[in-house]
Design a protein around this motif. Sequence first.
Motif, PDB file in Angstrom:
ATOM      1  N   ARG A   1      39.293 -24.751 -19.932  1.00  0.00           N
ATOM      2  CA  ARG A   1      39.785 -24.352 -18.612  1.00  0.00           C
ATOM      3  C   ARG A   1      40.747 -23.178 -18.727  1.00  0.00           C
ATOM      4  NH1 ARG A   1      44.016 -27.567 -14.794  1.00  0.00           N
ATOM      5  NH2 ARG A   1      43.808 -26.271 -12.921  1.00  0.00           N
TER       6      ARG A   1
ATOM      7  N   THR B   1      38.151 -17.137  -8.240  1.00  0.00           N
ATOM      8  CA  THR B   1      38.842 -15.854  -8.107  1.00  0.00           C
ATOM      9  C   THR B   1      37.818 -14.724  -8.137  1.00  0.00           C
ATOM     10  OG1 THR B   1      39.151 -15.350 -10.464  1.00  0.00           O
ATOM     11  CG2 THR B   1      40.728 -16.881  -9.447  1.00  0.00           C
TER      12      THR B   1
ATOM     13  N   HIS C   1      39.336 -18.870 -14.158  1.00  0.00           N
ATOM     14  CA  HIS C   1      38.947 -17.786 -13.262  1.00  0.00           C
ATOM     15  C   HIS C   1      38.023 -18.229 -12.127  1.00  0.00           C
ATOM     16  CE1 HIS C   1      40.869 -15.195 -16.106  1.00  0.00           C
ATOM     17  NE2 HIS C   1      40.020 -15.510 -17.066  1.00  0.00           N
ATOM     18  N   GLU C   2      37.548 -19.472 -12.179  1.00  0.00           N
ATOM     19  CA  GLU C   2      36.647 -19.939 -11.126  1.00  0.00           C
ATOM     20  C   GLU C   2      37.368 -19.909  -9.784  1.00  0.00           C
ATOM     21  OE1 GLU C   2      33.432 -23.506 -10.236  1.00  0.00           O
ATOM     22  OE2 GLU C   2      34.886 -23.738 -11.878  1.00  0.00           O
TER      23      GLU C   2
ATOM     24  N   THR D   1      28.401 -12.198 -16.444  1.00  0.00           N
ATOM     25  CA  THR D   1      29.625 -12.400 -15.676  1.00  0.00           C
ATOM     26  C   THR D   1      30.344 -13.647 -16.201  1.00  0.00           C
ATOM     27  OG1 THR D   1      28.564 -13.801 -14.025  1.00  0.00           O
ATOM     28  CG2 THR D   1      28.522 -11.412 -13.632  1.00  0.00           C
ATOM     29  N   TYR D   2      31.540 -13.870 -15.695  1.00  0.00           N
ATOM     30  CA  TYR D   2      32.266 -15.082 -16.083  1.00  0.00           C
ATOM     31  C   TYR D   2      31.513 -16.330 -15.637  1.00  0.00           C
ATOM     32  CZ  TYR D   2      36.318 -12.892 -18.181  1.00  0.00           C
ATOM     33  OH  TYR D   2      37.126 -12.206 -19.046  1.00  0.00           O
ATOM     34  N   SER D   3      30.895 -16.281 -14.474  1.00  0.00           N
ATOM     35  CA  SER D   3      30.120 -17.444 -14.030  1.00  0.00           C
ATOM     36  C   SER D   3      28.887 -17.635 -14.912  1.00  0.00           C
ATOM     37  CB  SER D   3      29.715 -17.307 -12.563  1.00  0.00           C
ATOM     38  OG  SER D   3      28.872 -16.196 -12.357  1.00  0.00           O
TER      39      SER D   3
ATOM     40  N   ASP E   1      30.106 -19.171 -18.161  1.00  0.00           N
ATOM     41  CA  ASP E   1      30.456 -20.573 -17.920  1.00  0.00           C
ATOM     42  C   ASP E   1      29.207 -21.449 -17.870  1.00  0.00           C
ATOM     43  OD1 ASP E   1      32.320 -22.746 -16.946  1.00  0.00           O
ATOM     44  OD2 ASP E   1      31.011 -22.560 -15.190  1.00  0.00           O
TER      45      ASP E   1
ATOM     46  N   GLY F   1      40.839 -12.105 -18.331  1.00  0.00           N
ATOM     47  CA  GLY F   1      39.806 -11.752 -17.360  1.00  0.00           C
ATOM     48  C   GLY F   1      39.228 -10.365 -17.541  1.00  0.00           C
TER      49      GLY F   1
ATOM     50  N   TRP G   1      35.514 -14.154 -11.276  1.00  0.00           N
ATOM     51  CA  TRP G   1      34.391 -15.038 -11.616  1.00  0.00           C
ATOM     52  C   TRP G   1      33.041 -14.323 -11.615  1.00  0.00           C
ATOM     53  CZ3 TRP G   1      34.710 -19.049 -14.353  1.00  0.00           C
ATOM     54  CH2 TRP G   1      33.754 -20.055 -14.349  1.00  0.00           C
ATOM     55  N   GLU G   2      32.862 -13.348 -10.743  1.00  0.00           N
ATOM     56  CA  GLU G   2      31.575 -12.659 -10.665  1.00  0.00           C
ATOM     57  C   GLU G   2      31.638 -11.235 -11.222  1.00  0.00           C
ATOM     58  OE1 GLU G   2      28.908 -14.181 -10.153  1.00  0.00           O
ATOM     59  OE2 GLU G   2      29.828 -16.052  -9.469  1.00  0.00           O
TER      60      GLU G   2
ATOM     61  N   GLY H   1      37.522 -21.353 -17.499  1.00  0.00           N
ATOM     62  CA  GLY H   1      37.525 -22.033 -16.211  1.00  0.00           C
ATOM     63  C   GLY H   1      38.621 -21.598 -15.268  1.00  0.00           C
TER      64      GLY H   1
END
Length: 634
Positions: free
Chosen positions: A78, A87, A84-85, A108-110, A113, A316, A90-91, A82
């Motif tokens: 996290r 925010t 950054h979810e 991307t971060y998503s 993840d 990030g 995230w993308e 996690g």
Amino acid sequence: MEDLLREVYSEERVVPPLFKYKAISPAQYARIYRESLTPEFWAGEAAQLLWERRWTKALEGEPPAVRWFPDGLLSPYRNVVGRHEGTWIWEKPALIWRGEEGVTRVFTYSDLDAMAKSYSGVLKALGVGRGDWVVFYAPPTPEVVALMLAAVRLGAPIEPVFTGFGYGDLAARVDDTRPRLLVTVDAFPRRGRPIKVKEAVDKALGLAKWKPKVLVVERMGVDVGLVEGRDHRLGDVRPEPAEEAVVESAHPLFGLHVGYDGGLGLVVHGAGGYLTQTYATTRWIGLRPRDTYFCTVLPGWITGVTYVLFGPFMVGSAVVIYEGGPDYPGWDVWWSIMEDYAVTVFLTTAGALRVLSRQDPEMLREHNLDTLKLILTTAEPMEVKYWKWAYHLVGTGTVPSIDSLPEKLSGRIPVIHMFIQTELGTFATGSLPNYTFVPIAPGSAGPPMPGFHIDVVDGEGNPVRGRPGQLVVKSPWPAMPVQYPRWYAERWRGGVYYAGDYAVMADDMNIFPLGRSDTVMKVNGYRITPEALERAAEAAPGVKRAVAFGVRDLQKFETPVVVVAGDVQPDELRRRIREYVGAIAEPAKIVALEAMPDAPKPELRAALKAYLWRGAAADGPLRGWVEEVARRLR
């Protein structure tokens, strides 16, 4: 050592034009630094993490057995991904991966993840759970990066192993760590040809006593043999449901084997203290969410673990990873990457700058690097002339900025050299763009960062300025190892940690590292234990005894030499060492003698280094032998 000191030491202080209004005075730095040397300072940084149960005390115990935030609970995953979810981060791109063939893959971060969550189910299906070690002997492809984060999500500590190490070195790590799983790839390209990593894994596990399962990630589609019941392809494993782990602050997050005089030792960092220090220093050195960051040091080394796998994702930033070397398909490949992806922060090694500075300058001029705002370097001592090459040639750019004039190559952005060590966990010195930015001393690693009580002392432990001494840390730091070998514990004397490096500290606290004070070799920034080369050499027919040590090298900073007693073929011995230990450890010279003094190896290594680095003559019966070895090296 005097020659090296002349190359790295400088009285000059530089404020780059873009930081003209950001630099603070030595007096301001001294006040901030002095006030930071308390546990409360790091407690404030720990508050930036996301805790499932907040700690009630900052630290407990006495060095080296110190625990930071001991009663705290947190999810490492996290805190890395996690957080950054939900925010805007995230993308946005998290990972920009470029293969040697020129193919680019963006996640991307998503995306990252989703991969990590799926792969944590794969790891669980293979029997990996909380506290089980996972060793990675693979380049950082997107799948491998996601698998590392998946292990973190499960609470399974990881050890990334540099694929340049040989099968013997890998076997030693496997036997020491005893992992539940070893992750590798079928092969990866190097200068256009496949390096069959899986074959090295098979040889290592044939040598090792411990037999983990093996997970094979397909990279090149090379046909590799699978051992039934042991080996599994990533695409063939059906994921199981896997929960995100919440762990104690001291729970092992990752470990790296470190070279000491006596051999390899596993240094393990705990989640809470390490992530506190990593998040803080990553922000301080200049990384922000809108940065695109390119680091040429890959996981397998502490810089690559902290400042590729953990720190930039916590902040990030978009992380650029290039699979190949600096010279393929041409010596301008790194400049091309920086131009293509609009890189803002570039981190590399002093050794890389040495080799790049010797290439055709037209290759550099053909690329626009105006998006760069920071050049960060590390790994080994930095000669002043290479700092100036990077500052003027790489960092000036094409657009006038404040009083930076491109036509005069007057410099524009900072080139910041920093000191790091696996035991420290993060950078611990340097002028900090996002915190305490002081005028840069070319060739130095900067002053101590706030929170790190660093000094240079003489043989009696007294502080010294302007002349060589031992680099020490005088109080605990949050990323202190939670598991460690006896060699690390022995470096603590009277509550002071001796880092094993010579350095000079100037009156303004700028530190000029001078290399190892023990006989561990620093080859292109890699810490190589002499014991590994000696073990490989003594396994060769005709070798009765072997001693390895390092000599100064203008490109690598230091390069190995092996002295053997016996009748050997130098080329065959080099081949054995290269395969067993790794290409980075290949000796520059083999010195074959009929006999060797009957003295302990540490004494022989120390006598050779003292004579060749400092001109100190050996005592008694060793003197003639040392001088003969030196004569053979001329």
